[in-house]
Design an enzyme around this catalytic site. Structure first.
Site, PDB file in Angstrom:
ATOM      1  N   ASP A  97      31.017  12.547 -13.712  1.00 33.19           N
ATOM      2  CA  ASP A  97      32.394  12.584 -13.198  1.00 33.19           C
ATOM      3  C   ASP A  97      33.273  13.458 -14.108  1.00 33.19           C
ATOM      4  OD1 ASP A  97      32.467  10.824 -15.304  1.00 33.19           O
ATOM      5  OD2 ASP A  97      33.533   9.229 -14.248  1.00 33.19           O
ATOM      6  N   SER A  98      32.689  13.956 -15.210  1.00 30.10           N
ATOM      7  CA  SER A  98      33.363  14.974 -16.019  1.00 30.10           C
ATOM      8  C   SER A  98      33.668  16.203 -15.167  1.00 30.10           C
ATOM      9  CB  SER A  98      32.504  15.356 -17.230  1.00 30.10           C
ATOM     10  OG  SER A  98      31.181  15.662 -16.824  1.00 30.10           O
TER      11      SER A  98
ATOM     12  N   ASP B 130      27.130  10.283 -10.965  1.00 27.35           N
ATOM     13  CA  ASP B 130      28.078   9.288 -11.485  1.00 27.35           C
ATOM     14  C   ASP B 130      28.845   8.593 -10.365  1.00 27.35           C
ATOM     15  OD1 ASP B 130      28.273   8.682 -14.172  1.00 27.35           O
ATOM     16  OD2 ASP B 130      29.470  10.462 -14.654  1.00 27.35           O
TER      17      ASP B 130
ATOM     18  N   LYS C 171      24.916   6.429 -11.854  1.00 27.99           N
ATOM     19  CA  LYS C 171      25.306   5.945 -13.188  1.00 27.99           C
ATOM     20  C   LYS C 171      26.684   5.307 -13.076  1.00 27.99           C
ATOM     21  CE  LYS C 171      26.661   8.800 -16.734  1.00 27.99           C
ATOM     22  NZ  LYS C 171      28.061   8.349 -16.964  1.00 27.99           N
TER      23      LYS C 171
ATOM     24  N   GLU D 289      29.805   3.070 -15.618  1.00 30.29           N
ATOM     25  CA  GLU D 289      30.246   2.743 -16.971  1.00 30.29           C
ATOM     26  C   GLU D 289      30.513   1.249 -17.125  1.00 30.29           C
ATOM     27  OE1 GLU D 289      33.530   5.230 -18.207  1.00 30.29           O
ATOM     28  OE2 GLU D 289      32.472   7.061 -17.641  1.00 30.29           O
TER      29      GLU D 289
ATOM     30  N   GLU E 106      27.593   6.670 -25.616  1.00 31.82           N
ATOM     31  CA  GLU E 106      28.522   7.764 -25.930  1.00 31.82           C
ATOM     32  C   GLU E 106      29.454   7.394 -27.081  1.00 31.82           C
ATOM     33  OE1 GLU E 106      30.655   9.415 -22.580  1.00 31.82           O
ATOM     34  OE2 GLU E 106      31.834  10.749 -23.874  1.00 31.82           O
TER      35      GLU E 106
HETATM   36  O1  KIV Z   1      30.547  12.469 -16.831  1.00 38.26           O
HETATM   37  C1  KIV Z   1      29.796  12.861 -17.721  1.00 38.26           C
HETATM   38  O2  KIV Z   1      29.628  14.064 -17.960  1.00 38.26           O
HETATM   39  C2  KIV Z   1      29.102  11.857 -18.508  1.00 38.26           C
HETATM   40  C3  KIV Z   1      28.363  12.313 -19.717  1.00 38.26           C
HETATM   41  C4  KIV Z   1      29.344  12.567 -20.791  1.00 38.26           C
HETATM   42  C5  KIV Z   1      27.313  11.363 -20.143  1.00 38.26           C
HETATM   43  O3  KIV Z   1      29.153  10.711 -18.207  1.00 38.26           O
END
Ligand code: KIV
EC number: 2.1.2.11
Length: 286
Positions: free
Chosen positions: A51-52, A90, A120, A122, A189
């Site tokens: 989600d970055s 994500d 994924k 969090e 992280e």
């Molecule tokens: O969103 C992302 O890029 C991440 C990584 C930093 C692991 O979750």
């Protein structure tokens, strides 16, 4: 126009990733687009559509700018551009925290509309119910503990975790909860090195470090950070393996100069009279 990748049955699955615990380190990178996925696919075990993407490609201040639709569109592009890597997408903030039912519905949409191998999310102890429900629905889950970018506003910034006995105990409980809920691996992280190494020794699923420890079972970086394309804040834990900022700025500067002095386009970049060769209009390709 790039040629299409052949369909393949050799894509790395989540079970193979799980079995790499304690073995040769897992190579993971984020990817958000078709061309970058194609370039990275031969070199990595796992591509994360993080989600970055909301920050890196869309210019949002935090990952809270990501939506389910955004993640699905980028997940589809990365699936089209990869044939071998395990692809994880994500779950964006707001798509899973409320209940196990919400988490399962969102995970089903992501996997159903992208064809990715896993999702994924969090959180540790607080998200164990969501992880267990998604896994029970047949969708593999990667956990994410330590510094949680989706909680950055609540935490008041990007704060490193594991500096006090209390936070070390909380991190260990999170790691155990994610493992027990059935996740096939977990990202750690922004966590003190010794703590990440200790978690890696104590749980049976692979740990993927980012700003964590070289002892983790694998490493991940954000692709734009790693190739020197990030224009805003580059975290301390990033190693830049290339300087694409300079390459792009230099190319743009040369292009601008050549357009202005009319040296671009040159004879090789225009179509001369083709009557002699084909005798028809519209027959040639670019
Ligand atoms: O969103 C992302 O890029 C991440 C990584 C930093 C692991 O979750």
């Amino acid at each position: 126009m790039a040629t299409k990748l052949p369909t393949t049955d050799i894509r790395i699955g989540t079970e193979l990733i799980r079995r790499r615990k304690g073995g040769i380190p897992l190579v993971c990178l984020t990817a958000y687009t078709y061309p970058v996925a194609r370039l990275l696919d031969p070199h990595v075990d796992l591509l994360l559509v993080g989600d970055s993407v909301a920050m890196v490609l869309h210019g949002h201040e935090t990952t809270l700018g990501a939506s389910l639709e955004m993640m699905i569109a980028h997940g589809q592009a990365v699936m089209r551009g990869s044939a071998r890597a395990c692809v994880v997408v994500d779950m964006p903030a707001g798509s899973y925290e409320d209940s196990a039912a919400q988490a399962v519905a969102s995970a089903r949409r992501i996997v159903g509309e992208t064809g990715c191998q896993a999702v994924k999310l969090e959180g540790g102890v607080d998200m164990a119910g969501q992880i267990a429900a998604i896994v029970a629905a047949g969708i593999p889950v990667m956990g994410h503990i330590g510094l949680l970018p989706q909680s950055v506003e609540k935490d008041g910034g990007y704060k490193i975790k594991g500096r006090t006995d209390e936070t070390v105990a909380a991190l260990m409980a999170d790691a155990r909860a994610v493992e027990k809920a059935g996740a096939f691996s977990v990202v750690i992280e922004g966590t003190i090195e010794a703590v990440a190494a200790d978690i890696t020794r104590r749980i049976a699923i692979p740990t993927i470090g980012i700003g964590a420890s070289g002892d983790c079972d694998g490493q991940i970086l954000v692709i734009d950070d790693m190739v020197g394309l990030t224009v805003d804040r580059v975290p301390k834990f990033v190693k830049e393996y290339a300087d694409l900022r300079r390459v792009i700025a230099n190319a743009a500067e040369r292009y601008a100069a050549e357009v202005r002095d009319r040296t671009f386009p040159g004879p090789a970049h225009v179509f001369s009279d083709s009557k002699a060769s084909s005798g028809t209009d519209g027959g040639d390709e670019t």
